[in-house]
Design a protein around this motif. Sequence first.
Motif, PDB file in Angstrom:
ATOM      1  N   ILE A  15       0.856  -1.186   0.000  1.00  0.00           N
ATOM      2  CA  ILE A  15       0.000   0.000   0.000  1.00  0.00           C
ATOM      3  C   ILE A  15       0.890   1.233   0.000  1.00  0.00           C
ATOM      4  N   ASP A  16       0.676   2.115  -0.951  1.00  0.00           N
ATOM      5  CA  ASP A  16       1.425   3.364  -1.024  1.00  0.00           C
ATOM      6  C   ASP A  16       1.118   4.198   0.219  1.00  0.00           C
ATOM      7  N   PRO A  17       2.139   4.565   1.011  1.00  0.00           N
ATOM      8  CA  PRO A  17       1.873   5.351   2.222  1.00  0.00           C
ATOM      9  C   PRO A  17       1.172   6.678   1.965  1.00  0.00           C
ATOM     10  N   HIS A  18       1.281   7.186   0.742  1.00  0.00           N
ATOM     11  CA  HIS A  18       0.624   8.457   0.419  1.00  0.00           C
ATOM     12  C   HIS A  18      -0.902   8.324   0.398  1.00  0.00           C
ATOM     13  N   LYS A  19      -1.433   7.119   0.515  1.00  0.00           N
ATOM     14  CA  LYS A  19      -2.893   6.928   0.472  1.00  0.00           C
ATOM     15  C   LYS A  19      -3.568   7.215   1.802  1.00  0.00           C
ATOM     16  N   GLY A  20      -2.778   7.507   2.834  1.00  0.00           N
ATOM     17  CA  GLY A  20      -3.326   7.999   4.083  1.00  0.00           C
ATOM     18  C   GLY A  20      -4.336   7.069   4.728  1.00  0.00           C
ATOM     19  N   ARG A  21      -5.465   7.636   5.178  1.00  0.00           N
ATOM     20  CA  ARG A  21      -6.458   6.856   5.903  1.00  0.00           C
ATOM     21  C   ARG A  21      -7.068   5.757   5.033  1.00  0.00           C
ATOM     22  N   ALA A  22      -7.185   6.018   3.747  1.00  0.00           N
ATOM     23  CA  ALA A  22      -7.704   4.986   2.846  1.00  0.00           C
ATOM     24  C   ALA A  22      -6.775   3.771   2.844  1.00  0.00           C
ATOM     25  N   GLY A  23      -5.481   4.026   2.902  1.00  0.00           N
ATOM     26  CA  GLY A  23      -4.520   2.928   2.965  1.00  0.00           C
ATOM     27  C   GLY A  23      -4.620   2.150   4.257  1.00  0.00           C
ATOM     28  N   VAL A  24      -4.858   2.857   5.357  1.00  0.00           N
ATOM     29  CA  VAL A  24      -5.022   2.182   6.646  1.00  0.00           C
ATOM     30  C   VAL A  24      -6.246   1.274   6.620  1.00  0.00           C
ATOM     31  N   ARG A  25      -7.356   1.759   6.089  1.00  0.00           N
ATOM     32  CA  ARG A  25      -8.562   0.933   5.988  1.00  0.00           C
ATOM     33  C   ARG A  25      -8.315  -0.282   5.108  1.00  0.00           C
ATOM     34  N   GLU A  26      -7.586  -0.070   4.023  1.00  0.00           N
ATOM     35  CA  GLU A  26      -7.298  -1.191   3.130  1.00  0.00           C
ATOM     36  C   GLU A  26      -6.434  -2.241   3.824  1.00  0.00           C
ATOM     37  N   ALA A  27      -5.436  -1.798   4.567  1.00  0.00           N
ATOM     38  CA  ALA A  27      -4.552  -2.745   5.257  1.00  0.00           C
ATOM     39  C   ALA A  27      -5.342  -3.622   6.217  1.00  0.00           C
ATOM     40  N   ARG A  28      -6.223  -3.008   6.976  1.00  0.00           N
ATOM     41  CA  ARG A  28      -7.028  -3.779   7.922  1.00  0.00           C
ATOM     42  C   ARG A  28      -7.897  -4.813   7.186  1.00  0.00           C
ATOM     43  N   LYS A  29      -8.540  -4.371   6.117  1.00  0.00           N
ATOM     44  CA  LYS A  29      -9.383  -5.281   5.344  1.00  0.00           C
ATOM     45  C   LYS A  29      -8.580  -6.446   4.776  1.00  0.00           C
ATOM     46  N   LEU A  30      -7.376  -6.154   4.271  1.00  0.00           N
ATOM     47  CA  LEU A  30      -6.569  -7.193   3.645  1.00  0.00           C
ATOM     48  C   LEU A  30      -6.144  -8.263   4.638  1.00  0.00           C
ATOM     49  N   VAL A  31      -5.835  -7.860   5.857  1.00  0.00           N
ATOM     50  CA  VAL A  31      -5.445  -8.840   6.876  1.00  0.00           C
ATOM     51  C   VAL A  31      -6.665  -9.597   7.385  1.00  0.00           C
ATOM     52  N   GLU A  32      -7.720  -8.883   7.707  1.00  0.00           N
ATOM     53  CA  GLU A  32      -8.861  -9.505   8.366  1.00  0.00           C
ATOM     54  C   GLU A  32      -9.743 -10.309   7.411  1.00  0.00           C
ATOM     55  N   ARG A  33      -9.850  -9.878   6.154  1.00  0.00           N
ATOM     56  CA  ARG A  33     -10.743 -10.569   5.212  1.00  0.00           C
ATOM     57  C   ARG A  33     -10.001 -11.454   4.217  1.00  0.00           C
ATOM     58  N   TYR A  34      -8.765 -11.102   3.910  1.00  0.00           N
ATOM     59  CA  TYR A  34      -8.049 -11.796   2.834  1.00  0.00           C
ATOM     60  C   TYR A  34      -6.851 -12.606   3.320  1.00  0.00           C
ATOM     61  N   ASP A  93      11.058   6.841   7.700  1.00  0.00           N
ATOM     62  CA  ASP A  93      10.782   7.516   8.968  1.00  0.00           C
ATOM     63  C   ASP A  93       9.883   8.739   8.810  1.00  0.00           C
ATOM     64  N   ASP A  94       9.306   8.941   7.632  1.00  0.00           N
ATOM     65  CA  ASP A  94       8.379  10.042   7.408  1.00  0.00           C
ATOM     66  C   ASP A  94       7.062   9.738   8.121  1.00  0.00           C
ATOM     67  N   PRO A  95       6.555  10.656   8.935  1.00  0.00           N
ATOM     68  CA  PRO A  95       5.285  10.418   9.638  1.00  0.00           C
ATOM     69  C   PRO A  95       4.113  10.087   8.724  1.00  0.00           C
ATOM     70  N   ILE A  96       4.236  10.371   7.428  1.00  0.00           N
ATOM     71  CA  ILE A  96       3.149  10.041   6.513  1.00  0.00           C
ATOM     72  C   ILE A  96       2.826   8.545   6.545  1.00  0.00           C
ATOM     73  N   ALA A  97       3.843   7.731   6.837  1.00  0.00           N
ATOM     74  CA  ALA A  97       3.650   6.280   6.832  1.00  0.00           C
ATOM     75  C   ALA A  97       3.266   5.721   8.195  1.00  0.00           C
ATOM     76  N   TYR A  98       3.328   6.532   9.232  1.00  0.00           N
ATOM     77  CA  TYR A  98       3.143   6.011  10.586  1.00  0.00           C
ATOM     78  C   TYR A  98       1.753   5.419  10.847  1.00  0.00           C
ATOM     79  N   PRO A  99       0.671   6.008  10.355  1.00  0.00           N
ATOM     80  CA  PRO A  99      -0.623   5.351  10.568  1.00  0.00           C
ATOM     81  C   PRO A  99      -0.685   3.948   9.961  1.00  0.00           C
ATOM     82  N   LEU A 100       0.003   3.756   8.842  1.00  0.00           N
ATOM     83  CA  LEU A 100       0.038   2.440   8.207  1.00  0.00           C
ATOM     84  C   LEU A 100       0.846   1.461   9.047  1.00  0.00           C
TER      85      LEU A 100
END
Length: 289
Positions: A99-118, A135-142
């Motif tokens: 997941i491209d870290p630049h996708k922000g909250r959408a990327g976080v939602r996708e990561a959760r779905k991919l682990v939990e459903r797939y 180490d850029d904070p942009i990636a920290y939520p992911l």
Amino acid sequence: MDTTRLTAIDVHTHAEISRDGASSLSPELLAASADHFKAHGHRQPGIDETAAYYRDRDMAAVVFTVDAEHATGHPRIANEEIAEDCARHPGTLIPFASIDPHKGRAGVREARKLVERYGVRGFKFHPSLQGFAPDDPIAYPLYDVIQELGAVAIFHTGQTGIGAGVRGGGGIRLRYSNPMLVDDVAVDFPDLRIILAHPSFPWQDEALAVAGHKEHVHIDLSGWSPKYFPPQLIRYANSLLQDKVLFGSDYPVLTPDRWLADFATLDIKDTVRPKILKDNAVRLLFREK
């Protein structure tokens, strides 16, 4: 997955082509990678072909693509597609995502779905190709959600063949793949399981230092024939880091057959070889979350 029957687990293989024939890289970057690896004419196997290759060798393989849409403008292969195709081969293939870290909250939602459903077990980052510093904070939520879910984060480190020889390196900045940048990630996310991918030229000593210092940081040996490994990498793999070094090939540009043939010539202790080839990966990938 029944790991007892496996001879090895390859923690670094690529899904380079989608079901409809789309490539994971632009033609320009794909050609540069082929030049770098001297792999002109190498086939881009689909997931089923990859599974057959590893099944025939009694191996398992981690499979992923790289999502670099923000930096390159090139569409990724869908993570869901890779996970669904890997699910047809549960005894052989282990799905990772990207997941491209630049996708922000959408990327976080996708990561959760991919682990939990797939059933995805980890996520691949290529900082140079994706255009971000680890180490850029942009990636920290992911990273936060990956740590929470007990998944693995694998970071490309060192020089990359992608963009090599292209004007301006195709816009790819090597400094983002210095493994020392992952040290901050390991501090700020102390329970995140991390793999530093590849012998990290020109930062091999930095990679060894981070893996030696941080509890959950590992190193995979993909992308290079073992006969070219730096001597300090062999020394540490044989001793202080013997429980944190992992077999990876970089299939399909470097095949396990080639990698294993060259690995057999290295002066690695008999007690360490099975750790590198399988045991360390079993402990990392299949421990309880």
